[in-house]
Motif scaffolding. Structure first.
Motif, PDB file in Angstrom:
ATOM      1  N   SER A  49      -1.210 -32.508 107.809  1.00  0.00           N
ATOM      2  CA  SER A  49      -0.706 -33.019 106.456  1.00  0.00           C
ATOM      3  C   SER A  49      -1.699 -32.533 105.208  1.00  0.00           C
ATOM      4  O   SER A  49      -2.160 -33.120 104.542  1.00  0.00           O
ATOM      5  CB  SER A  49      -0.724 -34.599 106.627  1.00  0.00           C
ATOM      6  N   THR A  50      -1.279 -31.293 104.933  1.00  0.00           N
ATOM      7  CA  THR A  50      -2.265 -30.720 103.739  1.00  0.00           C
ATOM      8  C   THR A  50      -1.378 -29.919 102.814  1.00  0.00           C
ATOM      9  O   THR A  50      -0.236 -29.770 103.203  1.00  0.00           O
ATOM     10  CB  THR A  50      -3.340 -29.737 104.438  1.00  0.00           C
ATOM     11  N   PRO A  51      -1.625 -29.572 101.772  1.00  0.00           N
ATOM     12  CA  PRO A  51      -0.921 -28.870 100.742  1.00  0.00           C
ATOM     13  C   PRO A  51      -0.171 -27.793 101.269  1.00  0.00           C
ATOM     14  O   PRO A  51      -0.570 -26.955 102.105  1.00  0.00           O
ATOM     15  CB  PRO A  51      -1.713 -28.474  99.517  1.00  0.00           C
ATOM     16  N   GLY A  52       1.191 -27.696 101.042  1.00  0.00           N
ATOM     17  CA  GLY A  52       2.172 -26.563 101.720  1.00  0.00           C
ATOM     18  C   GLY A  52       2.858 -27.159 102.758  1.00  0.00           C
ATOM     19  O   GLY A  52       4.021 -26.488 103.286  1.00  0.00           O
ATOM     20  N   ALA A  53       2.468 -28.446 103.446  1.00  0.00           N
ATOM     21  CA  ALA A  53       3.304 -28.818 104.519  1.00  0.00           C
ATOM     22  C   ALA A  53       4.560 -29.774 104.145  1.00  0.00           C
ATOM     23  O   ALA A  53       4.656 -30.318 103.022  1.00  0.00           O
ATOM     24  CB  ALA A  53       2.315 -29.795 105.329  1.00  0.00           C
TER      25      ALA A  53
ATOM     26  N   CYS B 127       4.354 -30.564 108.787  1.00  0.00           N
ATOM     27  CA  CYS B 127       3.738 -31.588 109.365  1.00  0.00           C
ATOM     28  C   CYS B 127       4.495 -32.877 110.188  1.00  0.00           C
ATOM     29  O   CYS B 127       5.536 -32.603 110.312  1.00  0.00           O
ATOM     30  CB  CYS B 127       2.600 -32.349 108.205  1.00  0.00           C
ATOM     31  N   GLY B 128       3.812 -33.769 110.749  1.00  0.00           N
ATOM     32  CA  GLY B 128       4.386 -34.458 111.695  1.00  0.00           C
ATOM     33  C   GLY B 128       5.584 -35.345 111.039  1.00  0.00           C
ATOM     34  O   GLY B 128       6.688 -35.451 111.768  1.00  0.00           O
ATOM     35  N   SER B 129       5.366 -35.858 109.948  1.00  0.00           N
ATOM     36  CA  SER B 129       6.601 -36.751 109.476  1.00  0.00           C
ATOM     37  C   SER B 129       7.386 -35.882 109.054  1.00  0.00           C
ATOM     38  O   SER B 129       8.678 -36.254 109.234  1.00  0.00           O
ATOM     39  CB  SER B 129       6.195 -37.446 107.880  1.00  0.00           C
ATOM     40  N   GLY B 130       7.523 -34.631 108.543  1.00  0.00           N
ATOM     41  CA  GLY B 130       8.622 -33.537 108.475  1.00  0.00           C
ATOM     42  C   GLY B 130       9.331 -33.237 109.711  1.00  0.00           C
ATOM     43  O   GLY B 130      10.473 -32.950 109.629  1.00  0.00           O
ATOM     44  N   LEU B 131       8.438 -32.994 110.751  1.00  0.00           N
ATOM     45  CA  LEU B 131       9.119 -32.847 112.035  1.00  0.00           C
ATOM     46  C   LEU B 131      10.113 -33.939 112.391  1.00  0.00           C
ATOM     47  O   LEU B 131      11.270 -33.528 112.905  1.00  0.00           O
ATOM     48  CB  LEU B 131       7.978 -32.431 113.250  1.00  0.00           C
TER      49      LEU B 131
ATOM     50  N   GLY C 244       3.476 -29.750  96.243  1.00  0.00           N
ATOM     51  CA  GLY C 244       4.702 -29.459  95.422  1.00  0.00           C
ATOM     52  C   GLY C 244       4.722 -27.874  95.339  1.00  0.00           C
ATOM     53  O   GLY C 244       5.712 -27.253  94.758  1.00  0.00           O
ATOM     54  N   GLY C 245       4.137 -27.199  96.104  1.00  0.00           N
ATOM     55  CA  GLY C 245       4.081 -25.686  96.162  1.00  0.00           C
ATOM     56  C   GLY C 245       5.464 -25.245  97.058  1.00  0.00           C
ATOM     57  O   GLY C 245       6.184 -25.834  97.508  1.00  0.00           O
ATOM     58  N   THR C 246       5.135 -23.917  97.491  1.00  0.00           N
ATOM     59  CA  THR C 246       5.794 -23.378  98.500  1.00  0.00           C
ATOM     60  C   THR C 246       5.601 -23.855  99.878  1.00  0.00           C
ATOM     61  O   THR C 246       4.385 -24.095 100.185  1.00  0.00           O
ATOM     62  CB  THR C 246       5.516 -21.604  98.509  1.00  0.00           C
ATOM     63  N   ALA C 247       6.646 -23.901 100.859  1.00  0.00           N
ATOM     64  CA  ALA C 247       6.505 -24.555 101.927  1.00  0.00           C
ATOM     65  C   ALA C 247       5.861 -23.381 103.167  1.00  0.00           C
ATOM     66  O   ALA C 247       6.113 -22.279 103.000  1.00  0.00           O
ATOM     67  CB  ALA C 247       7.774 -25.058 102.555  1.00  0.00           C
TER      68      ALA C 247
END
Length: 202
Positions: A36-40, A65-69, A58-61
């Motif tokens: 869970s770091t920037p870009g995730a 990370c876990g919550s997104g999965l 807020g940048g490019t994916a």
């Protein structure tokens, strides 16, 4: 890997257990998984015929990370792209509206793309990794309830702790079968409970 520590009880005492849910919730062993770091990608939903992403920083994916999965799998289940067995279907088996986001791999499974440039994606193997992880958590909950002899009606709150517990969508966790649907409205996120508990003890 990630251990899922659980406790079930009240002022009269607790039963506890830990399950080996594996590293999937931390993004390890996942095709485009990351911490869970920037870009995730931290959250995903389907809007206007395309995945809508929340990206940490807020940048490019760059990955998921876990919550997104959890959100991705829940969304694909709701759309019917992943069936009830966990099979990620190829584009030929689905409505053509999904075609821009799907491709078939060499084994006949689908690959789902979360970004238009196809740099971040979700595979059939990723589904299997998440199935194992969520099954471990669900099994731990089931065993605690059986051993304690309580029902869902007896439970006042389901408390989620830690960074992952604080940021994941409870609805997504219920949708994929990780947490019981009967407890959805009783879920409370408390953040870093181990630090709070240590402070209280001191």
């Amino acid at each position: 890997g990630t251990n899922g520590e659980m406790a079930l009880g009240s002022k009269d005492g607790f039963l506890t257990c830990a399950v080996a849910s594996g590293p999937a919730f931390e993004g390890a062993g996942i095709s485009c998984g990351m911490a869970s770091t920037p870009g995730a990608v931290s959250h995903v939903r389907w809007e206007n015929g395309a995945p809508k992403l929340d990206v940490i920083g807020g940048g490019t994916a760059k990955g998921i990370c876990g919550s997104g999965l959890l959100d991705t799998l829940a969304m694909l289940l709701e759309l019917g792209i992943v069936d009830e067995t966990g099979y990620l279907q190829p584009p030929d088996d689905l409505d053509e509206d999904f075609s821009p986001w799907l491709e078939e791999d060499e084994e006949g499974n689908g690959i789902f793309y979360l970004t238009a440039d196809r740099s971040v994606y979700f595979t059939a193997r990723d589904v299997r990794s998440l199935q194992l992880a969520k099954a471990a958590v669900a099994a731990g909950i089931s065993v605690l309830m059986q051993e304690s002899g309580v029902s869902f009606e007896d439970i006042d709150r389901l408390v989620l702790a830690g960074g992952f517990g604080s940021h994941m969508s409870a609805r997504s966790a219920v949708a994929i079968g990780m947490l019981p649907e009967a407890l959805l409205e009783k879920i409370v996120c408390v953040g870093n409970s181990s630090l709070i508990g240590a402070s209280m003890a001191l």
